[in-house]
Design an enzyme around this catalytic site. Structure first.
Site, short mmCIF file in Angstrom:
data_model
loop_
_atom_site.label_atom_id
_atom_site.label_comp_id
_atom_site.label_asym_id
_atom_site.label_seq_id
_atom_site.Cartn_x
_atom_site.Cartn_y
_atom_site.Cartn_z
N GLU A 197 99.33 32.94 -14.24
CA GLU A 197 99.99 32.55 -13.01
C GLU A 197 101.12 31.60 -13.40
OE1 GLU A 197 99.38 34.08 -10.33
OE2 GLU A 197 97.54 35.04 -11.07
N ASP B 45 95.75 37.43 -17.93
CA ASP B 45 96.68 37.32 -16.81
C ASP B 45 97.17 35.88 -16.74
OD1 ASP B 45 97.82 38.58 -14.24
OD2 ASP B 45 96.90 36.73 -13.53
N HIS C 38 95.32 37.02 -7.17
CA HIS C 38 96.42 36.19 -7.69
C HIS C 38 95.92 34.89 -8.32
CE1 HIS C 38 99.51 38.85 -6.22
NE2 HIS C 38 98.95 38.87 -5.03
N ASP D 172 92.04 38.12 -11.71
CA ASP D 172 92.91 39.27 -11.99
C ASP D 172 92.60 39.88 -13.35
OD1 ASP D 172 93.99 38.62 -9.58
OD2 ASP D 172 96.05 38.36 -10.29
#
Length: 572
Positions: free
Chosen positions: A31, A29, A170, A175
């Site tokens: 960000e 994942d 998040h 995640d």
């Protein structure tokens, strides 16, 4: 049953592929500072490597995006500017992540977003995208779960449904851990339906056609080696060309739901055969792909529709030369440019920087009787068209263009910089912005052109890179073209291999132009391979060096200009 029949049965069973319990998944994942892979930046990586239901490794780090994080993103993720201030930059993190994920199947929740950012980062930093198999847990969830069971396929909803040990918040690693539990829950569901291998999993996903399934036999006899593959149609025409680190594995992906592009599903339905060319290593495969694309212009390769012919800026041959955008370069030309628009922008910047005349009329050496334009009144042109400037008086402008392109001096760029400063002081910000963008295009073209030309000027260069198994990959480069490629496996003496490759290398006769007749795209591919960390020079017939006053000195200025542009776009 006969022995031959039993053998065929065993091969067909083997074609079931890699069992899911033996497949290594890297669930990851990201960000980011926003939703665009082209204009936004990554702020955090989180990845979990799993096999057979067990976690075998984790990868997590913050990333310095090189820009401010928008307030709404800070509110969503909790990642602040102070947290990423001392974090490593993407240039250091990306290769580490690619190494962590090498040879694995990538998994992400809404994989198009995360994979899009990784692919864009590879493109910007010069890393070749390895084209791994990708599983999207959103798509798999929509395929497996009913609407009543899962009205929403958001990660938080699926994590709650499968009672994940980590709830998403998040942050990248949390995640990714939640996505691991979701993946295992979904694999349990499809396992009860008979899906036991990676290929069956990809085939189970939506949008796989019957034509794709029927053509799986085309990959049966392909080797598990790096190289180039060619899909051929019923009239032996080449439909599509691609490269792969494992030819058999890559071609089989076209016959599963892992291939979702409509035009390629159509291509597969037309294909009757797949030819392959095995290569020593990825550089040779990429170069051979470029040459095959140029030779065959396959209908289903986007590169065939979008011409890769480069544009160049050159001086015209007349008493008072001017700058012209052309397709075929001469010695001293600036380029290559990927589009005419970019070439036009750089041309305008060069005109302003050097004083070369902007008009397109042909001016005789004597008896010029034209009327001066407005630029002459602004002291931006010597007006040779009106006889106000002789050939001798005009020659310094021509020399300034030649010297800038060749990297002999950078005075024209300093002049542009001072004019931008003056425009900003006078609060003429729109003109300053336009001038900055044109100057950026010019500097990038000079930097790339000088580096490509420096490589193309070397008669012969032999370089080596370590492979992943303790051996060496070799490339013999002549005037910017790959003339020979080979490998020395672990335990094999490398120098005899080098001598053999040099002796059997393609003869390259240099042509005209800055790249000595070599295709710009091929020289660029070779240069990226040579520039990668770990590449070593074995021998070189002449020094491979860039000009003393090359445009590379202006890269810090480009970084500042890029940050200013991004900040402006974000603010707008």
């Amino acid at each position: 049953m006969s022995t031959a029949s039993a053998t065929r049965t065993q091969l067909a069973f083997d074609e079931l592929g890699t069992p899911l319990r033996e497949t290594t998944f890297v669930v990851f994942d990201l960000e980011t500072t926003g939703g665009s892979a082209e204009t936004d930046a990554i702020t955090e990586f989180g990845a979990v490597k799993v096999r057979g239901g067990e976690v075998i490794g984790e990868f997590a780090t913050l990333v310095d995006p090189g820009r401010g994080i928008p307030p709404e993103i800070i509110a969503l993720t909790g990642i602040t500017d102070s947290m990423v201030y001392t974090a490593p930059k993407l240039e250091a993190v990306l290769p580490a992540f690619l190494e962590f994920a090498a040879g694995s199947v990538l998994v992400a929740h809404n994989s198009g977003f995360d994979v899009g950012f990784i692919k864009a980062a590879c493109r910007r930093l010069g890393y070749r995208w390895p084209k791994p198999a990708v599983v999207c847990t959103v798509r798999l969830g929509r395929r497996v779960l009913t609407r009543e069971e899962a009205p929403s396929c958001r990660l938080s909803a699926l994590a709650a449904l499968f009672r994940a040990s980590t709830m998403p918040n998040h942050r990248a690693l949390a995640d990714a851990r939640a996505t691991v539990d979701v993946l295992h829950g979904l694999l349990e569901r499809v396992g009860s339906l008979g899906v036991q291998s990676l290929e069956e999993l990809l085939d189970y996903l939506p949008e796989v056609t019957a034509a794709q399934r029927r053509k799986r036999t085309l990959a049966e006899d392909l080797p598990n080696e790096p190289g180039v593959y060619l899909f051929r149609g019923p009239s032996e025409e080449v439909l599509y060309v691609g490269t792969a680190s494992d030819l058999k594995r890559r071609v089989r992906q076209y016959f599963t739901a892992g291939e979702t592009r409509r035009r390629l599903r159509e291509m597969v339905s037309l294909a009757v055969r797949v030819d392959t060319v095995t290569c020593a290593h990825p550089l040779e495969a990429e170069v051979r792909e470029l040459r095959l694309l140029s030779a065959h212009k396959p209908a289903y390769n986007r590169r065939s529709k979008n011409s890769r012919n480069s544009w160049w800026i050159t001086l015209t041959e007349e008493p008072f030369p001017r700058l012209s955008v052309v397709r075929r370069p001469r010695d001293g030309a600036l380029g290559p440019f990927r589009s005419k628009r970019m070439a036009d922008e750089a041309l305008l910047a060069m005109q302003e920087a050097t004083g070369i005349r902007p008009c397109t009329v042909r001016i005789p050496a004597k008896a010029a009787t034209g009327s001066p334009c407005a630029l002459a009144e602004l002291d931006r042109c010597g007006a040779p068209c009106a006889g106000r400037q002789t050939v001798e008086q005009y020659r310094p402008m021509v020399h300034a263009v030649d010297a800038l392109v060749a990297g002999r001096h950078l005075d024209p760029l300093r002049l542009l910089e001072s004019r931008l400063a003056a425009l900003s002081t006078e609060h003429r910000f729109e003109q300053a912005r336009t001038g900055r963008d044109r100057m950026s295009t010019l500097i990038r073209a000079l930097d790339r052109g000088q580096r490509l030309a420096a490589l193309a000027s070397v008669e012969e260069l032999v370089a080596a890179r370590p492979d992943s198994a303790g051996g060496w990959e070799f490339a013999v480069v002549r005037h910017g073209r790959l003339a020979s490629a080979g490998v020395a496996r672990r335990g094999v003496q490398p120098m005899p291999v080098v001598e053999h490759l040099v002796a059997s290398a393609e003869t390259v006769i240099p042509g005209e132009g800055p790249l000595r007749g070599a295709p710009a795209e091929e020289v660029g591919v070779v240069l990226r391979w040579l520039d990668r960390p770990g590449t070593r020079m074995v021998r070189c017939t002449s020094p491979w060096s860039e000009p003393a006053h090359c445009a590379a000195r202006w890269r810090p200025w480009l970084d500042i200009a890029d940050r200013a542009r991004v900040a402006l776009v974000t603010r707008d």
